[in-house]
Design an enzyme around this catalytic site. Structure first.
Site, PDB file in Angstrom:
ATOM      1  N   HIS A   2       0.830  -1.205   0.000  1.00  0.00           N
ATOM      2  CA  HIS A   2       0.000   0.000   0.000  1.00  0.00           C
ATOM      3  C   HIS A   2       0.859   1.248   0.000  1.00  0.00           C
ATOM      4  O   HIS A   2       2.058   1.194   0.234  1.00  0.00           O
ATOM      5  CB  HIS A   2      -0.928   0.014   1.225  1.00  0.00           C
ATOM      6  CG  HIS A   2      -0.203   0.114   2.521  1.00  0.00           C
ATOM      7  ND1 HIS A   2       0.417  -0.959   3.133  1.00  0.00           N
ATOM      8  CD2 HIS A   2       0.024   1.176   3.328  1.00  0.00           C
ATOM      9  CE1 HIS A   2       0.979  -0.578   4.256  1.00  0.00           C
ATOM     10  NE2 HIS A   2       0.765   0.736   4.407  1.00  0.00           N
TER      11      HIS A   2
ATOM     12  N   ASP B   1       0.850   5.131   1.775  1.00  0.00           N
ATOM     13  CA  ASP B   1       0.234   5.861   2.882  1.00  0.00           C
ATOM     14  C   ASP B   1      -0.418   7.140   2.356  1.00  0.00           C
ATOM     15  O   ASP B   1       0.219   7.884   1.617  1.00  0.00           O
ATOM     16  CB  ASP B   1       1.272   6.237   3.941  1.00  0.00           C
ATOM     17  CG  ASP B   1       1.769   5.019   4.702  1.00  0.00           C
ATOM     18  OD1 ASP B   1       1.056   4.005   4.712  1.00  0.00           O
ATOM     19  OD2 ASP B   1       2.864   5.104   5.274  1.00  0.00           O
TER      20      ASP B   1
ATOM     21  N   HIS C 181       4.856   0.017   0.043  1.00  0.00           N
ATOM     22  CA  HIS C 181       5.527  -0.756   1.063  1.00  0.00           C
ATOM     23  C   HIS C 181       4.548  -1.736   1.694  1.00  0.00           C
ATOM     24  O   HIS C 181       3.347  -1.656   1.459  1.00  0.00           O
ATOM     25  CB  HIS C 181       6.142   0.167   2.128  1.00  0.00           C
ATOM     26  CG  HIS C 181       5.138   1.079   2.756  1.00  0.00           C
ATOM     27  ND1 HIS C 181       4.700   2.234   2.159  1.00  0.00           N
ATOM     28  CD2 HIS C 181       4.464   0.995   3.929  1.00  0.00           C
ATOM     29  CE1 HIS C 181       3.817   2.821   2.940  1.00  0.00           C
ATOM     30  NE2 HIS C 181       3.654   2.088   4.019  1.00  0.00           N
TER      31      HIS C 181
ATOM     32  N   ARG D  44       6.909  -8.821  16.272  1.00  0.00           N
ATOM     33  CA  ARG D  44       7.418  -7.532  15.804  1.00  0.00           C
ATOM     34  C   ARG D  44       6.427  -6.450  16.177  1.00  0.00           C
ATOM     35  O   ARG D  44       5.227  -6.649  16.068  1.00  0.00           O
ATOM     36  CB  ARG D  44       7.604  -7.608  14.295  1.00  0.00           C
ATOM     37  CG  ARG D  44       8.184  -6.395  13.672  1.00  0.00           C
ATOM     38  CD  ARG D  44       8.583  -6.696  12.214  1.00  0.00           C
ATOM     39  NE  ARG D  44       8.722  -5.439  11.546  1.00  0.00           N
ATOM     40  CZ  ARG D  44       7.779  -4.867  10.816  1.00  0.00           C
ATOM     41  NH1 ARG D  44       6.648  -5.479  10.612  1.00  0.00           N
ATOM     42  NH2 ARG D  44       7.970  -3.693  10.284  1.00  0.00           N
TER      43      ARG D  44
END
Length: 132
Positions: free
Chosen positions: A20, A22, A51, A61
């Site tokens: 996608h 941002d 990204h 994570r």
């Protein structure tokens, strides 16, 4: 915004976030120190790069993301020094509020989002001017 990506025994079959762009002007990302997971394409000129986030097979994570954007009534247009015969304008002027409206109602995390936004914007402007 905080993201949590649990470890997965099959990370190649588990999606962290899909590819996608941002919909804001600056994204600041803080990742865990020793856990890779952000994958980004190379930028061209000033453009949000595509990204995605991937998961790990061995550890969880975490990320913290901060989005920076102009005020909703501010017009977005390229700096004059980025527009020339070799690099003509690719997008019409729009306000930040228009982009936010589009991404809230129609955003899809794929490579066609920006193209779809421009088409939506053109139709919206035609409708407002009565040239529908």
């Amino acid at each position: 915004m905080a993201n949590y990506y649990p470890r997965s025994p099959k990370p190649d079959r588990t999606l962290g976030t899909g590819p996608h762009y941002d919909p804001n002007s600056i994204t600041i990302l803080r990742q865990d120190d020793n856990v890779d997971g952000l994958q980004a394409q190379t930028n061209k000129r000033y453009k949000s790069c595509m990204h995605r986030a991937v998961v790990s097979s061995t550890t969880t994570r975490k990320t913290m993301v901060y989005f920076v954007s102009p005020e909703m009534d501010k017009t977005v247009r390229p700096p004059e020094e980025l527009v020339d015969a070799e690099h003509p304008r690719a997008y019409p002027d729009f306000t930040w509020g228009m982009l936010k409206e589009f991404t809230r109602k129609h955003h899809t995390p794929d490579t066609q989002t920006l193209t779809a936004f421009v088409e939506w914007l053109k139709k919206k402007k035609e409708k407002e001017s009565g040239n529908e």
